[in-house]
Design a protein around this motif. Structure first.
Motif, PDB file in Angstrom:
ATOM      1  N   TYR A 172       1.126  -1.347   0.592  1.00  0.00           N
ATOM      2  CA  TYR A 172      -0.089  -0.119   0.231  1.00  0.00           C
ATOM      3  C   TYR A 172       0.978   1.019  -0.095  1.00  0.00           C
ATOM      4  CZ  TYR A 172      -3.451   3.591   1.605  1.00  0.00           C
ATOM      5  OH  TYR A 172      -4.176   4.180   1.520  1.00  0.00           O
ATOM      6  N   SER A 173       1.691   1.570   0.948  1.00  0.00           N
ATOM      7  CA  SER A 173       2.608   2.324   1.089  1.00  0.00           C
ATOM      8  C   SER A 173       3.861   2.494   0.326  1.00  0.00           C
ATOM      9  CB  SER A 173       3.165   2.880   2.613  1.00  0.00           C
ATOM     10  OG  SER A 173       3.754   1.689   3.316  1.00  0.00           O
ATOM     11  N   GLN A 174       4.289   1.360  -0.520  1.00  0.00           N
ATOM     12  CA  GLN A 174       5.785   0.562  -0.909  1.00  0.00           C
ATOM     13  C   GLN A 174       6.661   0.639   0.467  1.00  0.00           C
ATOM     14  OE1 GLN A 174       6.588  -0.513  -4.159  1.00  0.00           O
ATOM     15  NE2 GLN A 174       4.218  -1.123  -3.343  1.00  0.00           N
ATOM     16  N   TYR A 175       7.062   0.906   1.063  1.00  0.00           N
ATOM     17  CA  TYR A 175       7.464   0.484   2.979  1.00  0.00           C
ATOM     18  C   TYR A 175       7.950  -0.783   3.161  1.00  0.00           C
ATOM     19  CZ  TYR A 175       9.532   3.187   7.490  1.00  0.00           C
ATOM     20  OH  TYR A 175      10.451   3.627   7.618  1.00  0.00           O
ATOM     21  N   VAL A 176       9.270   0.042   2.420  1.00  0.00           N
ATOM     22  CA  VAL A 176      10.992  -1.383   2.634  1.00  0.00           C
ATOM     23  C   VAL A 176      12.203  -1.058   3.883  1.00  0.00           C
ATOM     24  CG1 VAL A 176      12.504  -2.340   1.109  1.00  0.00           C
ATOM     25  CG2 VAL A 176      10.357  -1.179   0.552  1.00  0.00           C
ATOM     26  N   PHE A 177      11.476  -3.078   3.679  1.00  0.00           N
ATOM     27  CA  PHE A 177      12.645  -3.088   5.151  1.00  0.00           C
ATOM     28  C   PHE A 177      13.481  -4.226   4.889  1.00  0.00           C
ATOM     29  CE2 PHE A 177      13.913  -6.886   7.801  1.00  0.00           C
ATOM     30  CZ  PHE A 177      14.414  -6.492   8.646  1.00  0.00           C
ATOM     31  N   VAL A 178      14.789  -4.412   4.758  1.00  0.00           N
ATOM     32  CA  VAL A 178      16.143  -4.118   3.774  1.00  0.00           C
ATOM     33  C   VAL A 178      16.918  -4.287   5.110  1.00  0.00           C
ATOM     34  CG1 VAL A 178      17.713  -4.596   2.160  1.00  0.00           C
ATOM     35  CG2 VAL A 178      15.561  -3.225   1.570  1.00  0.00           C
ATOM     36  N   ARG A 179      17.362  -6.110   5.340  1.00  0.00           N
ATOM     37  CA  ARG A 179      18.718  -6.522   6.367  1.00  0.00           C
ATOM     38  C   ARG A 179      19.453  -7.650   5.824  1.00  0.00           C
ATOM     39  NH1 ARG A 179      19.579  -5.045  11.285  1.00  0.00           N
ATOM     40  NH2 ARG A 179      20.794  -6.278  12.569  1.00  0.00           N
ATOM     41  N   ALA A 180      20.153  -7.741   6.256  1.00  0.00           N
ATOM     42  CA  ALA A 180      21.540  -8.884   5.063  1.00  0.00           C
ATOM     43  C   ALA A 180      21.431  -9.435   7.040  1.00  0.00           C
ATOM     44  CB  ALA A 180      22.864  -7.944   5.471  1.00  0.00           C
ATOM     45  N   TYR A 181      21.256 -11.237   6.292  1.00  0.00           N
ATOM     46  CA  TYR A 181      21.719 -12.655   7.278  1.00  0.00           C
ATOM     47  C   TYR A 181      21.888 -13.664   6.887  1.00  0.00           C
ATOM     48  CZ  TYR A 181      17.002 -10.183   9.197  1.00  0.00           C
ATOM     49  OH  TYR A 181      16.404  -9.672  10.122  1.00  0.00           O
ATOM     50  N   PRO A 182      22.633 -14.031   8.083  1.00  0.00           N
ATOM     51  CA  PRO A 182      23.988 -14.992   7.626  1.00  0.00           C
ATOM     52  C   PRO A 182      23.926 -16.304   6.467  1.00  0.00           C
ATOM     53  CG  PRO A 182      23.696 -14.602   9.937  1.00  0.00           C
ATOM     54  CD  PRO A 182      23.039 -13.851   9.630  1.00  0.00           C
ATOM     55  N   ASP A 183      22.341 -16.157   6.267  1.00  0.00           N
ATOM     56  CA  ASP A 183      22.329 -17.565   5.493  1.00  0.00           C
ATOM     57  C   ASP A 183      20.777 -17.687   4.993  1.00  0.00           C
ATOM     58  OD1 ASP A 183      20.511 -18.752   7.745  1.00  0.00           O
ATOM     59  OD2 ASP A 183      22.884 -19.724   8.514  1.00  0.00           O
ATOM     60  N   MET A 184      20.257 -18.518   4.726  1.00  0.00           N
ATOM     61  CA  MET A 184      18.956 -18.274   4.156  1.00  0.00           C
ATOM     62  C   MET A 184      18.412 -19.369   4.661  1.00  0.00           C
ATOM     63  SD  MET A 184      19.155 -17.358   0.317  1.00  0.00           S
ATOM     64  CE  MET A 184      17.663 -17.337  -0.539  1.00  0.00           C
ATOM     65  N   THR A 185      18.297 -19.896   6.267  1.00  0.00           N
ATOM     66  CA  THR A 185      17.979 -21.104   6.655  1.00  0.00           C
ATOM     67  C   THR A 185      16.385 -20.227   7.278  1.00  0.00           C
ATOM     68  OG1 THR A 185      18.581 -20.357   8.221  1.00  0.00           O
ATOM     69  CG2 THR A 185      19.897 -22.200   7.220  1.00  0.00           C
ATOM     70  N   MET A 186      15.442 -21.524   7.436  1.00  0.00           N
ATOM     71  CA  MET A 186      14.222 -20.916   7.968  1.00  0.00           C
ATOM     72  C   MET A 186      14.242 -20.371   9.216  1.00  0.00           C
ATOM     73  SD  MET A 186      11.507 -23.395   9.803  1.00  0.00           S
ATOM     74  CE  MET A 186      11.318 -25.225   8.454  1.00  0.00           C
ATOM     75  N   GLU A 187      15.818 -20.700   9.885  1.00  0.00           N
ATOM     76  CA  GLU A 187      15.515 -19.736  11.101  1.00  0.00           C
ATOM     77  C   GLU A 187      15.781 -18.335  10.556  1.00  0.00           C
ATOM     78  OE1 GLU A 187      17.522 -20.313  15.588  1.00  0.00           O
ATOM     79  OE2 GLU A 187      18.674 -21.492  13.306  1.00  0.00           O
ATOM     80  N   SER A 188      16.512 -18.017  10.283  1.00  0.00           N
ATOM     81  CA  SER A 188      16.789 -16.658   9.047  1.00  0.00           C
ATOM     82  C   SER A 188      15.793 -16.431   8.877  1.00  0.00           C
ATOM     83  CB  SER A 188      18.389 -16.760   8.694  1.00  0.00           C
ATOM     84  OG  SER A 188      19.380 -16.998   9.540  1.00  0.00           O
ATOM     85  N   TRP A 189      14.792 -16.887   8.097  1.00  0.00           N
ATOM     86  CA  TRP A 189      13.681 -15.965   7.769  1.00  0.00           C
ATOM     87  C   TRP A 189      12.755 -15.797   8.688  1.00  0.00           C
ATOM     88  CZ3 TRP A 189       8.742 -15.960   7.807  1.00  0.00           C
ATOM     89  CH2 TRP A 189       7.985 -15.930   6.070  1.00  0.00           C
ATOM     90  N   LEU A 190      12.614 -16.552   9.884  1.00  0.00           N
ATOM     91  CA  LEU A 190      11.501 -16.077  10.959  1.00  0.00           C
ATOM     92  C   LEU A 190      12.383 -15.096  11.882  1.00  0.00           C
ATOM     93  CD1 LEU A 190      10.803 -19.961  11.866  1.00  0.00           C
ATOM     94  CD2 LEU A 190       9.290 -18.530  10.891  1.00  0.00           C
ATOM     95  N   GLN A 191      13.142 -14.965  11.315  1.00  0.00           N
ATOM     96  CA  GLN A 191      14.231 -13.944  12.618  1.00  0.00           C
ATOM     97  C   GLN A 191      14.055 -12.468  11.577  1.00  0.00           C
ATOM     98  OE1 GLN A 191      15.027 -14.072  15.816  1.00  0.00           O
ATOM     99  NE2 GLN A 191      15.123 -11.766  15.371  1.00  0.00           N
TER     100      GLN A 191
END
Length: 509
Positions: A172-191
């Motif tokens: 709706y607003s096109q507001y964006v959150f961007v952040r880097a994480y150590p890997d693409m595991t499920m634990e990282s996705w949930l965090q």
């Protein structure tokens, strides 16, 4: 019991999700959701009635004979498409009202507006026709991993390492959150998802994601099955997680655009800088993202940040009172004969009560604990041992052992000496003889165990008396000799006092 969670169906319906989106979130067919909703309505059961119940209890409360579904008036999808393309100002509400009038005239039941629009979108998707979507504030959040990764440098090894970038967008607003994480595991996705909710200061009603292998167990044209971890995450934040189709994901236009405009732009602008840890990198990423969110739109007034703060943030669902604790559910496994199950995250075995041998269980791993569930009931909990190595052996709760296993593992030389001392000095001397008879004390454990087990059927005085008599005859009496004396002592006691010490008993000779 049904594999579909009746609690999840009623929860999503109570939050306003349509039947189809509820079906996507719960991993079942739309008709199944419709049946559950009808059954719950017939029995006057709502989300508040099952909120504190288990899945099994909710199923029993709602279950009954489904009502017969009435016939609905068919929708002329081609007519709707022609009207929408002919006049771009055409509203779906007008076309739906015309459809209702036609349905009433033909004595058929019309679809509700939300279902009418949903079926039209499904038809467009099946016919590869793009649908112009009009977003609602705080209704949808689109999450994705960026295709290109950022880079950090290891100062000790002098090597470069790629780290994936997570992007979350509110269409709706096109507001964006961007952040880097150590890997693409499920634990990282949930965090990452939890971090994005904290960044937005609330939760949208629906979260749209890719067909993640770490989170989607099954995705076919007939059903979508999310794993237990995603279901638990969605319930904690009261959101519906809807994955898009594999290979040809559609419906995430905003986040795909944000990946191009934000993540790639940030990556290119930071390409000449060197970062030595992920926290330092994320500080620079957050600063760049804030600049882009505050940048004015090209074709309209205001910016993403202004639209978000003024119109969308007040509409977001509030964050839960307690913070999200990351928990990973393993697939079901069968408990082996050693009554231990594997925590896949740490490669460590943890015990469960021995009576569950052969049963299927699930392992829930949090940062601080390992829990084991059988048929929805927690049967064991252990403090998580991250530094424990597989070669150190399994983690075992003594209470989980079978009695004969516990005796075998816990009874050693010191234990036999301690127990013998409770009986008497003669018994202690006999036990010491058993332990010193062979080359190793362990060779005498079997005789010690047998002698002390006599306490279950004979008094300590009888055992001590037999040991005294045996020692008066032999310096190192055998267990067989002592066992015979114990039995003879017991028989003589019965002959001397057949009434068991009752002076008023009638004696017959």
């Amino acid at each position: 019991m049904s594999s579909v969670s009746y609690r999840d169906v009623l929860r999503h319906r109570a939050s306003g999700l349509s039947l189809q989106k509820t079906a996507d979130a719960c991993g079942c067919a739309r008709s199944t959701v419709q049946d559950i909703v009808q059954l719950a309505k017939k029995r006057d059961v709502g989300w508040k009635d099952v909120e504190d119940l288990t899945d099994a209890e909710a199923y029993e409360l709602v279950r009954g004979k489904p009502e017969q579904v009435e016939l609905y008036a068919p929708i002329d999808y081609k007519k709707i498409y022609d009207e929408m393309t002919r006049d771009r100002t055409m509203k779906m509400t007008i076309l739906w009202e015309e459809y209702v009038i036609e349905a009433v005239e033909s004595d058929k039941r019309p679809y509700q507006y939300s279902r009418f629009c949903e079926k039209y979108h499904v038809w467009c998707d099946a016919n590869d026709i793009a649908v112009i979507r009009r977003y609602i504030a705080a209704d949808i959040g689109e999450f994705d991993w960026a295709g290109k990764k950022l880079t950090i440098c290891n100062p000790d090894a002098g090597e470069l390492a790629d780290v994936p970038v997570f992007v979350a967008c509110l269409p709706y607003s096109q507001y964006v959150f961007v952040r880097a994480y150590p890997d693409m595991t499920m634990e990282s996705w949930l965090q990452a998802a939890a971090d994005s909710f904290a960044f937005f200061g609330g939760c949208p009603r629906i979260v749209v994601i890719d067909n993640l292998r770490t989170g989607v167990t099954k995705h076919t044209s007939e059903e979508i099955v999310l794993n237990r971890t995603f279901r638990e995450f969605a319930e904690h934040y009261n959101v519906a997680v809807i994955p898009h189709a594999p290979r040809r994901p559609r419906g995430k236009n905003s986040v795909e655009s944000s990946v191009d405009k934000f993540a790639n732009k940030i990556r290119l602008e930071l390409r000449k800088q060197r970062f030595f840890d992920i926290d330092e990198l994320n500080e620079a990423v957050a600063a760049k993202a804030a600049e882009l969110n505050a940048k004015p739109f090209q074709k309209r007034a205001s910016s993403r940040a202004e639209v978000f703060l003024e119109r969308e943030k007040p509409c977001l669902q509030p964050l839960p009172e307690r913070p999200w604790e990351r928990a990973i559910w393993s697939p079901k496994v069968k408990v082996g004969k050693n009554y231990h199950v594997l925590c896949a995250a740490d490669k460590v075995l943890y015990s469960v009560p021995h009576r569950f041998v052969g049963k299927e269980v699930e392992v829930r791993t949090t940062p601080h604990a390992v829990e084991v569930y059988c048929e929805g009931e927690r049967i064991a909990i252990h403090a998580r041992q991250r530094t424990h190595m597989p070669e150190d052996g399994p983690i075992t709760n003594p209470e989980h052992r079978a009695k004969h296993h516990a005796d075998y593992l816990d009874h050693d030389s010191e234990w036999y000496r301690h127990e013998a001392a409770k009986t008497g000095p003669a018994t202690t001397k006999v036990i010491e003889g058993f332990l010193s008879e062979g080359l190793a004390e362990e060779q005498g454990w079997g005789w010690c165990e047998k002698l002390l087990k006599q306490r279950a059927s004979h008094s300590s005085a009888a055992i001590e008396s037999a040991c005294e008599k045996a020692l008066s005859i032999l310096a190192n009496p055998s267990y067989k000799a002592i066992s015979t004396l114990i039995k003879n002592t017991a028989k003589s006691t019965e002959l001397d006092d057949p009434a068991g010490g009752n002076p008023w008993a009638i004696r017959r000779y």
